[in-house]
Design a protein around this motif. Structure first.
Motif, PDB file in Angstrom:
ATOM      1  N   GLY A 231       9.614  35.049 101.860  1.00  0.00           N
ATOM      2  CA  GLY A 231       9.688  33.968 100.879  1.00  0.00           C
ATOM      3  C   GLY A 231       8.893  32.747 101.297  1.00  0.00           C
ATOM      4  N   TYR A 232       9.047  32.331 102.554  1.00  0.00           N
ATOM      5  CA  TYR A 232       8.303  31.154 103.014  1.00  0.00           C
ATOM      6  C   TYR A 232       6.803  31.429 103.107  1.00  0.00           C
ATOM      7  CZ  TYR A 232      12.438  28.325 103.946  1.00  0.00           C
ATOM      8  OH  TYR A 232      13.588  27.589 103.822  1.00  0.00           O
ATOM      9  N   CYS A 233       6.417  32.615 103.545  1.00  0.00           N
ATOM     10  CA  CYS A 233       4.984  32.949 103.585  1.00  0.00           C
ATOM     11  C   CYS A 233       4.396  32.913 102.173  1.00  0.00           C
ATOM     12  CB  CYS A 233       4.770  34.314 104.226  1.00  0.00           C
ATOM     13  SG  CYS A 233       5.023  34.325 106.014  1.00  0.00           S
ATOM     14  N   THR A 234       5.116  33.477 101.220  1.00  0.00           N
ATOM     15  CA  THR A 234       4.670  33.460  99.828  1.00  0.00           C
ATOM     16  C   THR A 234       4.589  32.032  99.310  1.00  0.00           C
ATOM     17  OG1 THR A 234       5.669  35.631  99.453  1.00  0.00           O
ATOM     18  CG2 THR A 234       5.191  34.294  97.488  1.00  0.00           C
ATOM     19  N   ALA A 235       5.616  31.240  99.601  1.00  0.00           N
ATOM     20  CA  ALA A 235       5.649  29.855  99.129  1.00  0.00           C
ATOM     21  C   ALA A 235       4.462  29.055  99.656  1.00  0.00           C
ATOM     22  CB  ALA A 235       6.960  29.193  99.543  1.00  0.00           C
ATOM     23  N   PHE A 236       4.196  29.154 100.953  1.00  0.00           N
ATOM     24  CA  PHE A 236       3.104  28.375 101.520  1.00  0.00           C
ATOM     25  C   PHE A 236       1.739  28.879 101.055  1.00  0.00           C
ATOM     26  CE2 PHE A 236       6.363  27.046 104.640  1.00  0.00           C
ATOM     27  CZ  PHE A 236       6.272  25.687 104.404  1.00  0.00           C
ATOM     28  N   TYR A 237       1.606  30.183 100.851  1.00  0.00           N
ATOM     29  CA  TYR A 237       0.341  30.708 100.348  1.00  0.00           C
ATOM     30  C   TYR A 237       0.056  30.139  98.952  1.00  0.00           C
ATOM     31  CZ  TYR A 237      -3.148  33.784  98.369  1.00  0.00           C
ATOM     32  OH  TYR A 237      -4.271  34.259  97.729  1.00  0.00           O
ATOM     33  N   PHE A 238       1.056  30.224  98.057  1.00  0.00           N
ATOM     34  CA  PHE A 238       0.827  29.744  96.697  1.00  0.00           C
ATOM     35  C   PHE A 238       0.737  28.226  96.638  1.00  0.00           C
ATOM     36  CE2 PHE A 238       1.766  34.087  95.589  1.00  0.00           C
ATOM     37  CZ  PHE A 238       0.904  34.297  94.525  1.00  0.00           C
ATOM     38  N   LEU A 239       1.429  27.531  97.525  1.00  0.00           N
ATOM     39  CA  LEU A 239       1.257  26.085  97.592  1.00  0.00           C
ATOM     40  C   LEU A 239      -0.173  25.742  98.005  1.00  0.00           C
ATOM     41  CD1 LEU A 239       2.521  23.284  97.305  1.00  0.00           C
ATOM     42  CD2 LEU A 239       3.210  23.453  99.705  1.00  0.00           C
ATOM     43  N   SER A 240      -0.733  26.523  98.927  1.00  0.00           N
ATOM     44  CA  SER A 240      -2.118  26.272  99.345  1.00  0.00           C
ATOM     45  C   SER A 240      -3.090  26.493  98.194  1.00  0.00           C
ATOM     46  CB  SER A 240      -2.498  27.144 100.543  1.00  0.00           C
ATOM     47  OG  SER A 240      -2.693  28.488 100.166  1.00  0.00           O
ATOM     48  N   LEU A 241      -2.811  27.463  97.325  1.00  0.00           N
ATOM     49  CA  LEU A 241      -3.661  27.678  96.147  1.00  0.00           C
ATOM     50  C   LEU A 241      -3.538  26.502  95.179  1.00  0.00           C
ATOM     51  CD1 LEU A 241      -3.046  31.465  95.378  1.00  0.00           C
ATOM     52  CD2 LEU A 241      -4.936  30.436  96.660  1.00  0.00           C
ATOM     53  N   THR A 242      -2.345  25.973  95.069  1.00  0.00           N
ATOM     54  CA  THR A 242      -2.112  24.817  94.211  1.00  0.00           C
ATOM     55  C   THR A 242      -2.943  23.623  94.668  1.00  0.00           C
ATOM     56  OG1 THR A 242       0.137  25.564  93.775  1.00  0.00           O
ATOM     57  CG2 THR A 242      -0.333  23.256  93.333  1.00  0.00           C
ATOM     58  N   LEU A 243      -3.078  23.487  95.989  1.00  0.00           N
ATOM     59  CA  LEU A 243      -3.766  22.325  96.550  1.00  0.00           C
ATOM     60  C   LEU A 243      -5.276  22.348  96.324  1.00  0.00           C
ATOM     61  CD1 LEU A 243      -1.742  21.911  99.841  1.00  0.00           C
ATOM     62  CD2 LEU A 243      -1.526  20.631  97.701  1.00  0.00           C
ATOM     63  N   ARG A 244      -5.796  23.445  95.807  1.00  0.00           N
ATOM     64  CA  ARG A 244      -7.215  23.468  95.430  1.00  0.00           C
ATOM     65  C   ARG A 244      -7.478  22.496  94.288  1.00  0.00           C
ATOM     66  NH1 ARG A 244      -8.317  29.964  95.011  1.00  0.00           N
ATOM     67  NH2 ARG A 244      -8.354  30.407  97.247  1.00  0.00           N
ATOM     68  N   THR A 245      -6.457  22.261  93.468  1.00  0.00           N
ATOM     69  CA  THR A 245      -6.628  21.447  92.272  1.00  0.00           C
ATOM     70  C   THR A 245      -5.783  20.176  92.283  1.00  0.00           C
ATOM     71  OG1 THR A 245      -6.968  23.501  91.049  1.00  0.00           O
ATOM     72  CG2 THR A 245      -6.610  21.529  89.754  1.00  0.00           C
ATOM     73  N   LEU A 246      -4.510  20.318  92.605  1.00  0.00           N
ATOM     74  CA  LEU A 246      -3.613  19.158  92.582  1.00  0.00           C
ATOM     75  C   LEU A 246      -3.695  18.384  93.889  1.00  0.00           C
ATOM     76  CD1 LEU A 246      -0.295  20.496  90.964  1.00  0.00           C
ATOM     77  CD2 LEU A 246      -2.047  19.065  89.924  1.00  0.00           C
ATOM     78  N   PRO A 247      -3.548  17.075  93.836  1.00  0.00           N
ATOM     79  CA  PRO A 247      -3.502  16.286  95.070  1.00  0.00           C
ATOM     80  C   PRO A 247      -2.285  16.674  95.911  1.00  0.00           C
ATOM     81  CG  PRO A 247      -3.813  14.857  93.164  1.00  0.00           C
ATOM     82  CD  PRO A 247      -3.508  16.228  92.640  1.00  0.00           C
ATOM     83  N   LEU A 248      -2.424  16.584  97.215  1.00  0.00           N
ATOM     84  CA  LEU A 248      -1.372  16.984  98.145  1.00  0.00           C
ATOM     85  C   LEU A 248      -0.045  16.290  97.845  1.00  0.00           C
ATOM     86  CD1 LEU A 248      -0.396  18.391 100.741  1.00  0.00           C
ATOM     87  CD2 LEU A 248      -1.300  16.439 102.014  1.00  0.00           C
ATOM     88  N   GLY A 249      -0.063  14.980  97.679  1.00  0.00           N
ATOM     89  CA  GLY A 249       1.170  14.239  97.453  1.00  0.00           C
ATOM     90  C   GLY A 249       1.892  14.656  96.192  1.00  0.00           C
ATOM     91  N   VAL A 250       1.146  14.877  95.127  1.00  0.00           N
ATOM     92  CA  VAL A 250       1.735  15.288  93.855  1.00  0.00           C
ATOM     93  C   VAL A 250       2.314  16.694  93.968  1.00  0.00           C
ATOM     94  CG1 VAL A 250       1.213  15.860  91.438  1.00  0.00           C
ATOM     95  CG2 VAL A 250       0.263  13.780  92.478  1.00  0.00           C
ATOM     96  N   ALA A 251       1.533  17.616  94.517  1.00  0.00           N
ATOM     97  CA  ALA A 251       1.999  19.004  94.646  1.00  0.00           C
ATOM     98  C   ALA A 251       3.236  19.077  95.524  1.00  0.00           C
ATOM     99  CB  ALA A 251       0.890  19.880  95.217  1.00  0.00           C
ATOM    100  N   TYR A 252       3.220  18.369  96.640  1.00  0.00           N
ATOM    101  CA  TYR A 252       4.361  18.427  97.556  1.00  0.00           C
ATOM    102  C   TYR A 252       5.587  17.758  96.951  1.00  0.00           C
ATOM    103  CZ  TYR A 252       7.136  18.513 101.746  1.00  0.00           C
ATOM    104  OH  TYR A 252       8.148  18.752 102.636  1.00  0.00           O
ATOM    105  N   ALA A 253       5.399  16.661  96.238  1.00  0.00           N
ATOM    106  CA  ALA A 253       6.528  15.990  95.595  1.00  0.00           C
ATOM    107  C   ALA A 253       7.193  16.903  94.567  1.00  0.00           C
ATOM    108  CB  ALA A 253       6.063  14.691  94.938  1.00  0.00           C
ATOM    109  N   LEU A 254       6.380  17.568  93.768  1.00  0.00           N
ATOM    110  CA  LEU A 254       6.928  18.489  92.766  1.00  0.00           C
ATOM    111  C   LEU A 254       7.576  19.697  93.428  1.00  0.00           C
ATOM    112  CD1 LEU A 254       4.058  18.286  90.152  1.00  0.00           C
ATOM    113  CD2 LEU A 254       6.351  17.326  89.940  1.00  0.00           C
ATOM    114  N   TRP A 255       6.899  20.273  94.415  1.00  0.00           N
ATOM    115  CA  TRP A 255       7.412  21.452  95.126  1.00  0.00           C
ATOM    116  C   TRP A 255       8.752  21.150  95.781  1.00  0.00           C
ATOM    117  CZ3 TRP A 255       7.062  22.601 100.694  1.00  0.00           C
ATOM    118  CH2 TRP A 255       7.320  23.933 100.996  1.00  0.00           C
ATOM    119  N   SER A 256       8.806  20.075  96.517  1.00  0.00           N
ATOM    120  CA  SER A 256      10.044  19.771  97.233  1.00  0.00           C
ATOM    121  C   SER A 256      11.135  19.271  96.297  1.00  0.00           C
ATOM    122  CB  SER A 256       9.777  18.767  98.358  1.00  0.00           C
ATOM    123  OG  SER A 256       9.266  17.564  97.844  1.00  0.00           O
TER     124      SER A 256
END
Length: 108
Positions: A40-65
């Motif tokens: 689950g965590y490997c999947t989560a971090f992989y897809f979060l990394s794909l998200t970061l190609r487009t969304l800013p880190l702070g926004v993506a992490y705020a929404l994710w967390s």
């Protein structure tokens, strides 16, 4: 729907599943839940990394967390019968308000 939102959704769901399974690992002494946590965590971090190609880190992490916290809290309440007191509910409301503000700003 833009792909980064799908990736973020998958990352959130995977993280919620992994975090929710942590209690069932009993300190990583049970194999099934332990594998679920790692995958689950490997999947989560992989897809979060794909998200970061487009969304800013702070926004993506705020929404994710933020969404993850709310969903894990709901899971704990439903599955583990954990109590939700007034301060917890207020905190979740503030998290939800923050997520709404980020979205109203356009997510960037």
């Amino acid at each position: 729907m833009q792909a980064h939102w799908l990736y973020l959704g998958v990352a959130i769901v995977a993280e919620v599943i992994a975090t929710s399974a942590l209690k069932a690992t009993e300190g990583f002494s049970r194999l099934g839940p332990s594998v679920l946590v790692v995958v689950g965590y490997c999947t989560a971090f992989y897809f979060l990394s794909l998200t970061l190609r487009t969304l800013p880190l702070g926004v993506a992490y705020a929404l994710w967390s933020g969404v993850g916290i709310a969903l894990v809290t709901a899971f704990g309440w439903l599955y583990y019968r954990q109590a939700l007191d007034a301060p917890t509910l207020c905190g979740l409301a503030l998290i939800a308000a923050g997520i709404v503000l980020i979205q109203l700003r356009g997510g960037h």
